[in-house]
Design an enzyme around this catalytic site. Structure first.
Site, PDB file in Angstrom:
ATOM      1  N   SER A  58      77.073  26.105  -7.402  1.00 39.01           N
ATOM      2  CA  SER A  58      76.801  25.011  -6.470  1.00 39.01           C
ATOM      3  C   SER A  58      78.108  24.470  -5.913  1.00 39.01           C
ATOM      4  CB  SER A  58      76.034  23.880  -7.148  1.00 39.01           C
ATOM      5  OG  SER A  58      75.872  22.808  -6.225  1.00 39.01           O
ATOM      6  N   VAL A  63      84.540  23.185 -10.160  1.00 34.11           N
ATOM      7  CA  VAL A  63      85.089  24.543 -10.172  1.00 34.11           C
ATOM      8  C   VAL A  63      84.672  25.295  -8.908  1.00 34.11           C
ATOM      9  CG1 VAL A  63      85.175  26.733 -11.426  1.00 34.11           C
ATOM     10  CG2 VAL A  63      85.202  24.586 -12.697  1.00 34.11           C
ATOM     11  N   CYS A  64      83.445  25.107  -8.472  1.00 30.69           N
ATOM     12  CA  CYS A  64      82.969  25.779  -7.252  1.00 30.69           C
ATOM     13  C   CYS A  64      83.763  25.298  -6.039  1.00 30.69           C
ATOM     14  CB  CYS A  64      81.484  25.526  -7.041  1.00 30.69           C
ATOM     15  SG  CYS A  64      80.442  26.156  -8.370  1.00 30.69           S
ATOM     16  N   ASP A  65      84.030  24.012  -5.996  1.00 25.55           N
ATOM     17  CA  ASP A  65      84.840  23.435  -4.928  1.00 25.55           C
ATOM     18  C   ASP A  65      86.223  24.076  -4.923  1.00 25.55           C
ATOM     19  OD1 ASP A  65      85.903  21.571  -2.980  1.00 25.55           O
ATOM     20  OD2 ASP A  65      86.617  20.334  -4.637  1.00 25.55           O
ATOM     21  N   THR A  68      86.182  27.746  -3.813  1.00 27.23           N
ATOM     22  CA  THR A  68      85.986  27.883  -2.369  1.00 27.23           C
ATOM     23  C   THR A  68      87.257  27.485  -1.620  1.00 27.23           C
ATOM     24  OG1 THR A  68      83.631  27.499  -2.660  1.00 27.23           O
ATOM     25  CG2 THR A  68      84.511  27.220  -0.436  1.00 27.23           C
TER      26      THR A  68
END
Length: 170
Positions: A58, A63-65, A68
């Site tokens: 998500s 961590v996803c931020d 990306t």
């Protein structure tokens, strides 16, 4: 559909991945995901470039931020490489995120509609209907050159190994 256990954990708890585990040398399966404008996006839309597919659960998590943002920065340096981030987030959330974070070097794509990418690439988490974290690198002919299914979903992928695989193809 194939179910795989004992491969990935989330916060230390085992989870089940749906779909076949891909291996280096495999031909990349097709998929259909959704762009921010709700139009379909397929593997063929990545063209005949080297491809890096960043897979995140998500976009709204730390961590996803960072994953990306990291690949967005790298995309600015790797002009002849197609880089996308795929998650189960709604296209509207991806649009909001990209606008807020100035994500302009890669495309964010949603697999929410039918989990085509998640099941075809073996990243779909059965218990959560989210994608597990990972990175896929394909050559110009869509042969798998590198794949990482991150063992603990809350950990970062190995950015250096993924980018090394990309640079070897350039």
């Amino acid at each position: 559909m194939e179910k795989r256990t004992g491969i990935v954990t989330m916060k230390g708890n085992p989870i089940t991945l749906l779909g076949k585990e891909l291996k280096v040398g495999d031909q990349a399966p097709d998929f259909t995901v959704v762009k921010k404008d709700l139009s379909p996006y397929r593997l063929s839309d990545l063209g005949d470039k080297v491809k890096l597919i960043s897979v995140v659960p998500s976009i709204d998590t730390g961590v996803c931020d960072l994953q990306t943002l990291h690949f967005n920065e790298e995309a600015a340096k790797l002009k002849d490489v197609a880089i996308v981030t795929i998650s189960m987030d709604l296209p509207f959330a991806l649009g909001r995120y990209c606008a807020a974070k100035d994500i302009d070097q890669l495309e964010t794509l949603s697999d929410h509609r039918d989990a085509s990418f998640g099941t075809n690439y073996g990243f779909l988490i059965e218990e959560l209907r989210l994608l597990s974290r990972g990175v896929v690198v394909l050559d110009k002919d869509n042969t798998l050159i590198y794949v990482e299914y991150v063992k603990e979903v809350t950990d970062h992928p190995d950015y250096d190994k993924a980018l090394e695989a990309v640079r070897k193809l350039m």
